[in-house]
Motif scaffolding. Structure first.
Motif, PDB file in Angstrom:
ATOM      1  N   ARG A  97      -1.979  15.300  -5.560  1.00 23.20           N
ATOM      2  CA  ARG A  97      -1.553  15.021  -4.312  1.00 23.20           C
ATOM      3  C   ARG A  97      -2.439  14.348  -3.488  1.00 23.20           C
ATOM      4  N   ASN A  98      -3.569  14.260  -3.394  1.00 22.43           N
ATOM      5  CA  ASN A  98      -4.421  13.675  -2.681  1.00 22.43           C
ATOM      6  C   ASN A  98      -3.935  12.110  -2.504  1.00 22.43           C
ATOM      7  N   PRO A  99      -3.761  11.922  -0.989  1.00 20.44           N
ATOM      8  CA  PRO A  99      -3.141  10.672  -0.391  1.00 20.44           C
ATOM      9  C   PRO A  99      -3.998   9.410  -0.977  1.00 20.44           C
ATOM     10  N   VAL A 100      -5.449   9.606  -1.120  1.00 18.12           N
ATOM     11  CA  VAL A 100      -5.935   8.460  -1.527  1.00 18.12           C
ATOM     12  C   VAL A 100      -5.661   7.652  -2.711  1.00 18.12           C
ATOM     13  N   PHE A 101      -5.035   8.399  -3.663  1.00 19.14           N
ATOM     14  CA  PHE A 101      -4.362   7.977  -4.842  1.00 19.14           C
ATOM     15  C   PHE A 101      -3.162   6.958  -4.528  1.00 19.14           C
ATOM     16  N   TRP A 102      -2.272   7.671  -3.784  1.00 17.76           N
ATOM     17  CA  TRP A 102      -1.035   6.783  -3.465  1.00 17.76           C
ATOM     18  C   TRP A 102      -1.084   5.981  -2.606  1.00 17.76           C
ATOM     19  N   ARG A 103      -1.912   5.886  -1.463  1.00 19.06           N
ATOM     20  CA  ARG A 103      -2.350   4.953  -0.537  1.00 19.06           C
ATOM     21  C   ARG A 103      -2.672   3.650  -1.163  1.00 19.06           C
ATOM     22  N   ASN A 104      -3.693   3.853  -2.322  1.00 20.43           N
ATOM     23  CA  ASN A 104      -4.071   2.403  -2.841  1.00 20.43           C
ATOM     24  C   ASN A 104      -2.980   1.812  -3.713  1.00 20.43           C
ATOM     25  N   ALA A 105      -2.162   2.726  -4.508  1.00 19.55           N
ATOM     26  CA  ALA A 105      -0.843   2.267  -4.980  1.00 19.55           C
ATOM     27  C   ALA A 105       0.071   1.706  -4.165  1.00 19.55           C
ATOM     28  N   CYS A 106       0.212   2.180  -3.149  1.00 22.08           N
ATOM     29  CA  CYS A 106       1.130   1.559  -2.100  1.00 22.08           C
ATOM     30  C   CYS A 106       0.802   0.277  -1.608  1.00 22.08           C
ATOM     31  N   LEU A 107      -0.479   0.173  -1.317  1.00 22.94           N
ATOM     32  CA  LEU A 107      -1.007  -1.019  -0.519  1.00 22.94           C
ATOM     33  C   LEU A 107      -0.983  -2.050  -1.640  1.00 22.94           C
ATOM     34  N   LYS A 108      -1.135  -1.807  -3.016  1.00 21.05           N
ATOM     35  CA  LYS A 108      -1.111  -2.985  -4.022  1.00 21.05           C
ATOM     36  C   LYS A 108       0.328  -3.341  -4.053  1.00 21.05           C
ATOM     37  N   ALA A 109       1.223  -2.291  -4.339  1.00 19.59           N
ATOM     38  CA  ALA A 109       2.648  -2.672  -4.622  1.00 19.59           C
ATOM     39  C   ALA A 109       3.203  -3.635  -3.441  1.00 19.59           C
ATOM     40  N   TRP A 110       2.718  -3.340  -2.387  1.00 17.48           N
ATOM     41  CA  TRP A 110       3.640  -4.176  -1.076  1.00 17.48           C
ATOM     42  C   TRP A 110       2.464  -4.910  -0.373  1.00 17.48           C
ATOM     43  N   GLN A 111       1.515  -5.711  -0.941  1.00 20.03           N
ATOM     44  CA  GLN A 111       0.357  -6.580  -0.440  1.00 20.03           C
ATOM     45  C   GLN A 111       0.904  -7.550   0.209  1.00 20.03           C
ATOM     46  N   LEU A 112       2.310  -7.988  -0.319  1.00 26.11           N
ATOM     47  CA  LEU A 112       2.608  -9.233   0.616  1.00 26.11           C
ATOM     48  C   LEU A 112       3.104  -8.714   2.004  1.00 26.11           C
ATOM     49  N   SER A 113       3.378  -7.475   2.193  1.00 23.17           N
ATOM     50  CA  SER A 113       3.670  -7.023   3.385  1.00 23.17           C
ATOM     51  C   SER A 113       2.449  -7.212   4.612  1.00 23.17           C
ATOM     52  N   GLY A 114       1.216  -6.991   3.980  1.00 23.54           N
ATOM     53  CA  GLY A 114       0.146  -7.012   4.823  1.00 23.54           C
ATOM     54  C   GLY A 114      -0.085  -5.261   5.076  1.00 23.54           C
ATOM     55  N   VAL A 115      -1.466  -4.991   5.224  1.00 19.04           N
ATOM     56  CA  VAL A 115      -1.791  -3.640   5.565  1.00 19.04           C
ATOM     57  C   VAL A 115      -1.129  -3.208   6.903  1.00 19.04           C
ATOM     58  N   VAL A 116      -1.267  -3.856   7.927  1.00 19.46           N
ATOM     59  CA  VAL A 116      -0.720  -3.344   9.045  1.00 19.46           C
ATOM     60  C   VAL A 116       0.952  -3.078   8.917  1.00 19.46           C
ATOM     61  N   GLU A 117       1.760  -3.778   8.380  1.00 23.63           N
ATOM     62  CA  GLU A 117       3.101  -3.722   8.354  1.00 23.63           C
ATOM     63  C   GLU A 117       3.356  -2.449   7.419  1.00 23.63           C
ATOM     64  N   ASN A 118       2.458  -2.201   6.493  1.00 22.12           N
ATOM     65  CA  ASN A 118       2.720  -1.331   5.380  1.00 22.12           C
ATOM     66  C   ASN A 118       2.151   0.272   6.472  1.00 22.12           C
ATOM     67  N   TYR A 119       1.415   0.163   7.213  1.00 22.30           N
ATOM     68  CA  TYR A 119       1.059   1.414   7.884  1.00 22.30           C
ATOM     69  C   TYR A 119       2.049   1.517   8.838  1.00 22.30           C
ATOM     70  N   LYS A 120       2.794   0.658   9.445  1.00 20.63           N
ATOM     71  CA  LYS A 120       3.917   0.945  10.529  1.00 20.63           C
ATOM     72  C   LYS A 120       5.164   1.617   9.784  1.00 20.63           C
ATOM     73  N   ILE A 121       5.483   0.949   8.481  1.00 24.15           N
ATOM     74  CA  ILE A 121       6.505   1.708   7.802  1.00 24.15           C
ATOM     75  C   ILE A 121       6.335   2.734   7.231  1.00 24.15           C
ATOM     76  N   LEU A 122       5.146   3.071   7.061  1.00 28.78           N
ATOM     77  CA  LEU A 122       4.664   4.631   6.685  1.00 28.78           C
ATOM     78  C   LEU A 122       4.704   5.632   7.802  1.00 28.78           C
ATOM     79  N   GLN A 123       4.440   5.326   9.007  1.00 27.53           N
ATOM     80  CA  GLN A 123       4.757   6.191  10.235  1.00 27.53           C
ATOM     81  C   GLN A 123       6.027   6.348  10.676  1.00 27.53           C
ATOM     82  N   SER A 124       6.754   5.110  10.350  1.00 27.79           N
ATOM     83  CA  SER A 124       8.097   5.093  11.027  1.00 27.79           C
ATOM     84  C   SER A 124       9.424   5.689  10.134  1.00 27.79           C
TER      85      SER A 124
END
Length: 329
Positions: A97-124
């Motif tokens: 459940r450590n968020p490091v594992f899932w963060r890397n997986a999410c950033l790779k899966a949605w790399q076309l959206s960009g890191v900044v956009e992924n963080y915005k979607i994560l929080q909202s």
């Protein structure tokens, strides 16, 4: 001092109890885990947590494998393997459940959206939880093939004018996606166990494997692939991504399938983003009068995802005589 009558009463009772225990031993299945009922098991602290009380894990693998090495092993596993590993024991569940594992997986899966956009979607939308984002946000899987099995009936040659035979023709549409925005497409009658070996960028021209580009917006997928030749033809595909369970993303509904002609000026090379060229085209639009635009109404069976480790045992390898029709679900 005990009398003889006392021994005469107690000894038969002990023998009777002993015989009863032997009978129970032979007829009752031993279940050691029943001894754990009613005992409070202390939760194992996850990796990286600060605990004042030292705790010695009795499991052999945890004594031999330090937490640091266990963390490195999990960091190199795919998200689906992490989900399986979390079912092994409580310590692995909390560690994964450590968020490091899932963060890397999410950033790779949605790399076309960009890191900044992924963080915005994560929080909202997902309350800052990378694991929740992985499970609930639509994404295209890259660890296998999407397969659409289509069948139609073709009339055969009549024999002696008595019977009119028919044949069930079966063919497949194969799509393999990559995180970079590219995908591989093949239309063939071959089974998935044979096609999976050639679905890569090194495939020969004789294999009829074509490359294209795609975009993902929410659960909608826009894809385009170019058929080169004397009359270049572009295949435009619109899909809707869904899953049979949360986070599965193992189905894609085929919304439209359109072929259109392109002129020579629009075709500059195989590495060009063909999706950007046809963006905004209408369904009946074509740029080559010799190749009219055709919106196909047949062969629109939904795509089913098959992981690479299941291509040899998938039911999609069955012949028509054993599975004449397949319901994707």
């Amino acid at each position: 001092m005990a009398s003889a009558s006392d021994f005469a009463m107690t000894i038969p009772a002990e023998l009777e109890s002993s015989l009863r225990l032997k009978t129970v031993h032979h007829f009752v299945t031993q279940r050691p885990w029943l001894d754990l009922y009613g005992i409070n098991v202390r939760p194992v602290a996850p990796f990286g947590s600060v605990s004042r009380k030292p705790y010695v894990d009795t499991a052999l693998i945890h004594r031999c494998l330090p937490d640091e090495l266990l963390f490195e092993v999990f960091a190199r596993m795919s998200p689906y393997d992490l989900g399986k590993a979390s079912c092994v024991c409580r310590k692995w569940k909390y560690t994964i459940r450590n968020p490091v594992f899932w963060r890397n997986a999410c950033l790779k899966a949605w790399q076309l959206s960009g890191v900044v956009e992924n963080y915005k979607i994560l929080q909202s939308r997902y309350e800052g939880s990378w694991r929740k984002m992985w499970l609930l946000r639509p994404r295209i899987r890259i660890d296998g093939l999407y397969v659409s099995r289509n069948t139609y009936i073709r009339a055969g040659v009549a024999e002696w004018k008595i019977t009119n035979p028919v044949h069930i023709v079966c063919y497949y549409r194969y799509m393999r996606f990559f995180p970079s925005g590219r995908f591989i497409y093949k239309n063939s009658s071959q089974k998935i166990k044979d096609v999976a070996k050639i679905m890569n960028f090194r495939a020969a021209k004789a294999d009829c494997v074509f490359t294209g580009h795609y975009t993902l917006s929410e659960d909608k997928v826009e894809a385009a692939v170019l058929y080169p030749g004397l009359r270049p033809t572009v295949l435009r595909i619109r899909l809707r991504l869904r899953g049979t369970t949360a986070g599965a993303n193992n189905r894609m509904d085929l919304l439209s399938l359109v072929t259109s002609g392109m002129n020579d000026n629009e075709v500059n090379g195989h590495d060009e983003d063909i999706l950007g060229v046809v963006e905004g085209w209408q369904d009946d639009e074509t740029h080559n009068p010799d190749v009219p635009a055709v919106s196909h109404k047949r062969g629109l069976t939904p795509f089913v995802f098959v992981p690479f480790e299941e291509v040899e045992t998938s039911v999609l390898n069955l012949p028509v005589e054993k599975m004449d029709y397949y319901v994707p679900g």
